[in-house]
Design an enzyme around this catalytic site. Structure first.
Site, PDB file in Angstrom:
ATOM      1  N   HIS A 186      52.781 -24.736  27.700  1.00 10.56           N
ATOM      2  CA  HIS A 186      51.335 -25.523  27.120  1.00 10.56           C
ATOM      3  C   HIS A 186      50.769 -24.477  25.997  1.00 10.56           C
ATOM      4  O   HIS A 186      49.581 -24.151  26.294  1.00 10.56           O
ATOM      5  CB  HIS A 186      50.631 -25.974  28.255  1.00 10.56           C
ATOM      6  CG  HIS A 186      49.662 -27.026  27.858  1.00 10.56           C
ATOM      7  ND1 HIS A 186      49.193 -28.064  28.616  1.00 10.56           N
ATOM      8  CD2 HIS A 186      49.195 -27.552  26.440  1.00 10.56           C
ATOM      9  CE1 HIS A 186      48.528 -28.900  27.991  1.00 10.56           C
ATOM     10  NE2 HIS A 186      48.630 -28.418  26.807  1.00 10.56           N
TER      11      HIS A 186
ATOM     12  N   GLU B 193      51.415 -28.894  35.988  1.00  8.54           N
ATOM     13  CA  GLU B 193      51.289 -27.741  35.307  1.00  8.54           C
ATOM     14  C   GLU B 193      50.630 -26.944  36.365  1.00  8.54           C
ATOM     15  O   GLU B 193      49.804 -27.255  36.948  1.00  8.54           O
ATOM     16  CB  GLU B 193      50.785 -27.747  33.953  1.00  8.54           C
ATOM     17  CG  GLU B 193      51.775 -28.449  32.796  1.00  8.54           C
ATOM     18  CD  GLU B 193      50.943 -28.391  31.538  1.00  8.54           C
ATOM     19  OE1 GLU B 193      49.756 -28.047  31.339  1.00  8.54           O
ATOM     20  OE2 GLU B 193      51.468 -29.128  30.651  1.00  8.54           O
TER      21      GLU B 193
ATOM     22  N   ARG C  72      51.083 -34.947  26.464  1.00  5.72           N
ATOM     23  CA  ARG C  72      50.315 -34.405  27.888  1.00  5.72           C
ATOM     24  C   ARG C  72      51.707 -34.597  28.684  1.00  5.72           C
ATOM     25  O   ARG C  72      52.429 -35.677  28.498  1.00  5.72           O
ATOM     26  CB  ARG C  72      49.347 -35.351  28.282  1.00  5.72           C
ATOM     27  CG  ARG C  72      48.032 -34.892  27.577  1.00  5.72           C
ATOM     28  CD  ARG C  72      47.313 -33.498  28.328  1.00  5.72           C
ATOM     29  NE  ARG C  72      46.244 -33.236  27.992  1.00  5.72           N
ATOM     30  CZ  ARG C  72      45.933 -32.483  26.668  1.00  5.72           C
ATOM     31  NH1 ARG C  72      46.939 -31.891  25.782  1.00  5.72           N
ATOM     32  NH2 ARG C  72      44.687 -32.286  26.368  1.00  5.72           N
TER      33      ARG C  72
END
Length: 313
Positions: A279, A261, A232
């Site tokens: 991602h 993000e 993460r």
């Protein structure tokens, strides 16, 4: 089950959305800009929430849904779900483990090779016509490099096994030493970083692991070291990472996740020793379909009073 209200927190997968619409009374949260009003009007109809790594079920949302029975996450990570509040209220929680392990591990190895062999920069070199002027500079091999894994869970273990195929010595750090593991264990993350050419972040995001990759760890990895993050974004102190890369205190980085993000620090865009992907760890058609089927299976099991497929709470 068509009358059971299910709240989907954000767009995540077309197949999942279509199947939820077929089987349940689906509410798409992103289509209601006046969210407080929406929740007030529909709170007694919603018995399930489907979230993901971007938007799950925090305490305010849970408290706003008095009939909520289950939160089914379209991800393996649970950091967007208030697990404590779910336990207090007797709300079941599921996620999608195992099915995405192989894809994420594959990507980790791909990022390592892309950074060390400068694949993205080489691609641009050919496309720009520079190859006609001269050969690209020499890069660095992956085989035989020492790989440190932060978090030897399902994904971390899959990464370690893949790296073994490249004759890489493997070591790891986690909260406790894994019984029966053949890999070298470091109880201190700084020691792991100091003894690794490549450090792969593969642990869960918790309060304890937030910014676990800080300046000290980055400096321990050093100017020849490479950081790979498929965990993460908040695992890494992003400003410190950017500074280390710009100043040459870190050799390179392969990043699938970022702290805010989809915002990415612009300083990274011009660095040839950095590979950035949006991602996409579990982003294959096959895996996302399996993940969707797990979400659906867990919901149907719950509302049929059957055992959950992948229970967390």
């Amino acid at each position: 089950m068509e009358s059971i209200g299910v709240l989907m927190t954000c767009p995540m997968n077309a197949y999942l959305e279509k199947e939820l619409e077929k089987r349940f009374n689906l509410y798409k949260f992103w289509q209601f800009p006046q969210r407080t009003q929406f929740l007030t009007e529909n709170c007694n109809s919603i018995r399930a929430v489907v979230g993901n790594a971007k938007a799950g079920a925090d305490a305010p949302l849970i408290d706003a849904l008095p009939k909520l029975e289950i939160v089914s996450s379209f991800s393996v990570g649970l950091d967007k779900i208030d697990l404590k509040r779910c336990k207090e209220k007797g709300i079941r929680v599921t996620n999608t483990p195992d099915v995405l392990t192989e894809d994420v591990a594959d990507l980790a190895i791909g990022l390592i090779i892309a950074v060390l062999r400068r694949l993205c920069e080489c691609d641009r070199y050919v496309r720009s016509g520079k190859w006609k002027i001269g050969d690209y500079k020499l890069t660095t091999k992956f085989s035989g490099k020492s790989v440190g894994v932060l978090g030897l869970g399902r994904i971390g273990l899959a990464i370690a096994k893949r790296a073994e195929a490249f004759n890489c010595p493997i070591s790891y750090h986690s909260r406790t030493e894994k019984e029966g593991s053949k890999y070298k264990y470091y109880s201190n993350l700084l020691e792991l970083a100091s003894n690794s050419d490549i450090l792969v972040v593969a642990c869960a995001l918790t309060k304890e692991t937030h910014h676990i990759i800080n300046r000290e760890v980055i400096d321990a990895l050093g100017p020849k070291g490479v950081l790979i993050n498929i965990g993460r974004g908040p695992h890494v102190d992003e400003p410190e990472l950017v500074a280390a890369l710009v100043e040459g205190r870190l050799g390179g980085a392969g990043l699938d996740v970022f702290e805010n993000e989809p915002e990415v620090p612009q300083e990274l865009f011009t660095l040839e020793n950095v590979v950035l992907v949006p991602h996409i760890g579990s982003g294959t058609v096959e895996t996302r379909t399996e993940m969707a089927n797990l979400v659906l299976g867990n919901l149907e099991a719950h509302f049929s009073n059957k055992p959950l497929l992948t229970p967390v709470v």
